[in-house]
Design a protein around this motif. Structure first.
Motif, PDB file in Angstrom:
ATOM      1  N   VAL A 150       2.598 -29.824 -45.191  1.00  0.00           N
ATOM      2  CA  VAL A 150       3.186 -30.991 -45.669  1.00  0.00           C
ATOM      3  C   VAL A 150       2.861 -31.413 -47.231  1.00  0.00           C
ATOM      4  CG1 VAL A 150       3.092 -33.534 -45.482  1.00  0.00           C
ATOM      5  CG2 VAL A 150       2.880 -32.114 -43.560  1.00  0.00           C
ATOM      6  N   ALA A 151       1.584 -30.980 -47.490  1.00  0.00           N
ATOM      7  CA  ALA A 151       1.241 -31.253 -49.084  1.00  0.00           C
ATOM      8  C   ALA A 151       1.884 -30.307 -49.858  1.00  0.00           C
ATOM      9  CB  ALA A 151      -0.159 -30.991 -49.290  1.00  0.00           C
ATOM     10  N   PHE A 152       2.033 -29.079 -49.189  1.00  0.00           N
ATOM     11  CA  PHE A 152       2.986 -28.213 -49.997  1.00  0.00           C
ATOM     12  C   PHE A 152       4.337 -28.605 -50.081  1.00  0.00           C
ATOM     13  CE2 PHE A 152      -0.295 -24.713 -48.934  1.00  0.00           C
ATOM     14  CZ  PHE A 152      -1.086 -24.937 -49.771  1.00  0.00           C
ATOM     15  N   LYS A 153       4.849 -29.088 -49.101  1.00  0.00           N
ATOM     16  CA  LYS A 153       6.194 -29.563 -49.019  1.00  0.00           C
ATOM     17  C   LYS A 153       6.290 -30.816 -50.297  1.00  0.00           C
ATOM     18  CE  LYS A 153      10.262 -30.981 -47.637  1.00  0.00           C
ATOM     19  NZ  LYS A 153      10.547 -32.311 -48.331  1.00  0.00           N
ATOM     20  N   GLN A 154       5.394 -31.600 -50.475  1.00  0.00           N
ATOM     21  CA  GLN A 154       5.457 -32.330 -51.659  1.00  0.00           C
ATOM     22  C   GLN A 154       5.410 -31.709 -53.023  1.00  0.00           C
ATOM     23  OE1 GLN A 154       1.896 -34.753 -52.150  1.00  0.00           O
ATOM     24  NE2 GLN A 154       3.214 -36.606 -52.341  1.00  0.00           N
ATOM     25  N   LEU A 155       4.659 -30.825 -53.182  1.00  0.00           N
ATOM     26  CA  LEU A 155       4.065 -30.232 -54.551  1.00  0.00           C
ATOM     27  C   LEU A 155       5.277 -29.141 -54.975  1.00  0.00           C
ATOM     28  CD1 LEU A 155       0.203 -29.932 -54.422  1.00  0.00           C
ATOM     29  CD2 LEU A 155       1.733 -31.720 -55.471  1.00  0.00           C
ATOM     30  N   HIS A 159       9.644 -23.591 -53.765  1.00  0.00           N
ATOM     31  CA  HIS A 159       8.966 -22.219 -53.725  1.00  0.00           C
ATOM     32  C   HIS A 159       9.459 -21.354 -52.722  1.00  0.00           C
ATOM     33  CE1 HIS A 159       6.405 -19.098 -55.126  1.00  0.00           C
ATOM     34  NE2 HIS A 159       5.705 -19.445 -53.877  1.00  0.00           N
ATOM     35  N   THR A 160       9.735 -20.470 -53.102  1.00  0.00           N
ATOM     36  CA  THR A 160      10.214 -19.168 -51.851  1.00  0.00           C
ATOM     37  C   THR A 160       9.200 -18.207 -51.664  1.00  0.00           C
ATOM     38  OG1 THR A 160      12.659 -19.385 -52.566  1.00  0.00           O
ATOM     39  CG2 THR A 160      11.899 -17.768 -51.235  1.00  0.00           C
ATOM     40  N   VAL A 161       8.625 -18.194 -50.570  1.00  0.00           N
ATOM     41  CA  VAL A 161       7.842 -17.227 -50.103  1.00  0.00           C
ATOM     42  C   VAL A 161       8.286 -15.905 -49.376  1.00  0.00           C
ATOM     43  CG1 VAL A 161       5.987 -16.808 -48.511  1.00  0.00           C
ATOM     44  CG2 VAL A 161       5.990 -18.979 -49.669  1.00  0.00           C
ATOM     45  N   ASN A 162       8.080 -14.925 -49.996  1.00  0.00           N
ATOM     46  CA  ASN A 162       8.442 -13.639 -49.283  1.00  0.00           C
ATOM     47  C   ASN A 162       7.335 -12.784 -48.363  1.00  0.00           C
ATOM     48  OD1 ASN A 162      10.727 -13.625 -51.097  1.00  0.00           O
ATOM     49  ND2 ASN A 162       9.663 -12.811 -52.677  1.00  0.00           N
ATOM     50  N   VAL A 163       8.038 -12.590 -47.316  1.00  0.00           N
ATOM     51  CA  VAL A 163       7.072 -11.973 -46.225  1.00  0.00           C
ATOM     52  C   VAL A 163       7.616 -10.512 -45.877  1.00  0.00           C
ATOM     53  CG1 VAL A 163       6.303 -12.357 -43.835  1.00  0.00           C
ATOM     54  CG2 VAL A 163       6.603 -14.113 -45.231  1.00  0.00           C
ATOM     55  N   ALA A 164       6.661  -9.564 -45.682  1.00  0.00           N
ATOM     56  CA  ALA A 164       7.050  -8.127 -45.538  1.00  0.00           C
ATOM     57  C   ALA A 164       7.722  -7.731 -46.470  1.00  0.00           C
ATOM     58  CB  ALA A 164       7.684  -8.070 -44.217  1.00  0.00           C
ATOM     59  N   LYS A 173       9.419 -25.764 -48.350  1.00  0.00           N
ATOM     60  CA  LYS A 173       9.898 -26.989 -47.346  1.00  0.00           C
ATOM     61  C   LYS A 173      10.194 -26.998 -46.059  1.00  0.00           C
ATOM     62  CE  LYS A 173      14.831 -26.762 -48.942  1.00  0.00           C
ATOM     63  NZ  LYS A 173      16.030 -27.686 -50.043  1.00  0.00           N
ATOM     64  N   HIS A 174      10.528 -25.685 -45.621  1.00  0.00           N
ATOM     65  CA  HIS A 174      11.066 -25.308 -44.346  1.00  0.00           C
ATOM     66  C   HIS A 174       9.646 -25.085 -43.524  1.00  0.00           C
ATOM     67  CE1 HIS A 174      15.120 -24.308 -45.983  1.00  0.00           C
ATOM     68  NE2 HIS A 174      15.200 -25.767 -45.738  1.00  0.00           N
ATOM     69  N   PHE A 175       8.536 -24.789 -44.077  1.00  0.00           N
ATOM     70  CA  PHE A 175       7.448 -24.647 -43.088  1.00  0.00           C
ATOM     71  C   PHE A 175       6.912 -25.351 -42.102  1.00  0.00           C
ATOM     72  CE2 PHE A 175       5.341 -20.980 -46.167  1.00  0.00           C
ATOM     73  CZ  PHE A 175       6.373 -20.060 -46.049  1.00  0.00           C
ATOM     74  N   LEU A 297       5.061 -20.857 -58.500  1.00  0.00           N
ATOM     75  CA  LEU A 297       6.578 -21.040 -58.598  1.00  0.00           C
ATOM     76  C   LEU A 297       7.370 -19.746 -59.024  1.00  0.00           C
ATOM     77  CD1 LEU A 297       6.614 -24.508 -60.510  1.00  0.00           C
ATOM     78  CD2 LEU A 297       7.063 -23.883 -58.105  1.00  0.00           C
ATOM     79  N   ASN A 298       6.696 -19.150 -60.327  1.00  0.00           N
ATOM     80  CA  ASN A 298       7.455 -17.797 -60.638  1.00  0.00           C
ATOM     81  C   ASN A 298       8.956 -17.911 -60.715  1.00  0.00           C
ATOM     82  OD1 ASN A 298       4.640 -16.688 -60.796  1.00  0.00           O
ATOM     83  ND2 ASN A 298       4.774 -16.205 -58.425  1.00  0.00           N
ATOM     84  N   ARG A 299       9.440 -18.915 -61.015  1.00  0.00           N
ATOM     85  CA  ARG A 299      10.688 -19.045 -61.226  1.00  0.00           C
ATOM     86  C   ARG A 299      11.600 -18.244 -62.158  1.00  0.00           C
ATOM     87  NH1 ARG A 299      12.454 -24.373 -59.475  1.00  0.00           N
ATOM     88  NH2 ARG A 299      10.604 -25.392 -58.244  1.00  0.00           N
TER      89      ARG A 299
END
Length: 360
Positions: A150-155, A159-164, A173-175, A297-299
């Motif tokens: 929830v805190a990451f959704k606010q901050l 940000h997109t997380v890449n898995v595998a 925001k979807h986590f 962020l790494n945008r």
């Protein structure tokens, strides 16, 4: 040479606490099992009520179990997951908020879910007479994990997380929704109802605290005095409905609005004003511009330029509002016109801020 890992003090203490209490709990269970090895070591009869929260046994003798239970994992997999969450998520949030604010957040997401879960199991035992409800062990850091998301959704919601190696990509925001869905499915299939309760209550408690109660400084540096701090986060992107898929958001928003208006009418919540919503949206815009913790962020450059443009517009609007609130009415010039020319400013008539009650 071994690289030095810099861990903030509270995060370090929580990692030590998690490891120590989990080991003590394992030794206590093993000792109880050796004394009476009639059932499997993982049986609930070997739960230590002075460490793990047991609804029918921990109170009134062991009230500290409401806190210690959060930092006790019953297996190695749970210990690794919670330890990783504290190491990465806790280190991030402690640096973002300060150690004092991080401690407050941890206490809320530890105590509130444990207390409400205890109340649910005790009520179930009293109403139905189910003995298993009073002997269920409540423990684990699932509530903390939900609170961190929830805190990451606010901050950093975008940000997109890449898995595998990029095989799976998901925005932060979807986590929370995925986390709650997985815990609910696990409760139905595997019977992990305690973890599901902790996940949902931890999510709700952390969101309510960050949405309505936490006092945070303004991210931008243009504010001074009392306006330099905000109570809660009234931004549209942090409403309760914003945590769910777009398809169901309108329906969730209707229910959330009813609950919000009811709590406001009972004076359990302070209603958001138009100024609160504007300030919250400005804060969200500044955070999305990359000024807060840019390491995650790494945008791409294009997104950064767009974010900078939106940030500049938000700061300009805030500066104009502050000037309008502080500039006094012009004084008549009795000495004649100035050789440099003159500029007069007539502020708009201040209007009473309207109360926003549409979004919780």
């Amino acid at each position: 040479m071994v690289p030095r890992i810099n861990i903030p003090p509270i995060t370090r203490a929580l990692l030590i606490l998690l490891t120590t209490l989990s080991l003590l709990n394992a030794f206590a269970r093993y000792h109880a099992w050796q004394s009476n090895p009639s059932e499997s070591l993982v049986s609930r009869q070997y739960v230590a009520p002075y460490l793990t929260l047991v609804p029918g046994k921990s109170l009134p003798r062991y009230p500290w179990a409401f806190l210690t239970a959060t930092f006790i994992e019953q297996n190695v997999a749970g210990l690794l997951i919670t330890g990783s969450s504290l190491f990465y998520g806790g280190r991030y949030l402690e640096r973002a908020w300060s150690s004092n604010e991080y401690v407050k957040f941890i206490l809320i997401v530890a105590l509130v879910p444990n207390a409400l879960s205890w109340l649910i199991y005790i009520t179930t035992h009293v109403v139905t007479g189910n003995e298993g409800a009073s002997t269920t062990g409540i423990s684990g850091g699932v509530a903390i994990q939900g609170g961190f998301l929830v805190a990451f959704k606010q901050l950093v919601p975008e940000h997109t997380v890449n898995v595998a190696n990029g095989l799976v990509k998901m925005r932060v925001k979807h986590f929370p929704a995925v986390f709650l869905l997985l815990n609910t499915i696990s409760a139905i299939i595997l019977g992990t109802d305690t973890a599901m309760l902790l996940a949902w209550i931890g999510f709700a408690a952390s969101w309510a605290y960050l949405r309505f109660y936490r006092i945070s400084p303004m991210v931008d540096s243009a504010s001074t005095g009392d306006d330099a701090a905000l109570r809660g986060d009234a931004s549209d992107t942090f409403s309760f409905a914003a945590f769910w898929p777009d398809v169901v958001q309108p329906y969730i928003e209707v229910v959330a609005n009813v609950v919000y208006k009811t709590l406001v009418s009972l004076k359990l919540l302070r209603p958001f004003s138009a100024d609160d919503v504007d300030a919250g949206n400005i804060q969200a815009s500044v955070r999305s511009g990359g000024d807060v913790l840019p390491s995650l962020l790494n945008r791409p450059r294009g997104r950064q330029d767009e974010a900078e443009r939106r940030r500049a517009l938000a700061l300009r609007a805030l500066d104009q509002r502050l000037q309008a609130a502080t500039v006094a009415p012009p004084v008549a010039n009795l000495s004649g016109p100035s050789p440099l020319g003159e500029t007069t400013y007539e502020p708009d008539e201040p209007s009473r801020p309207s109360v926003i009650t549409e979004k919780a």
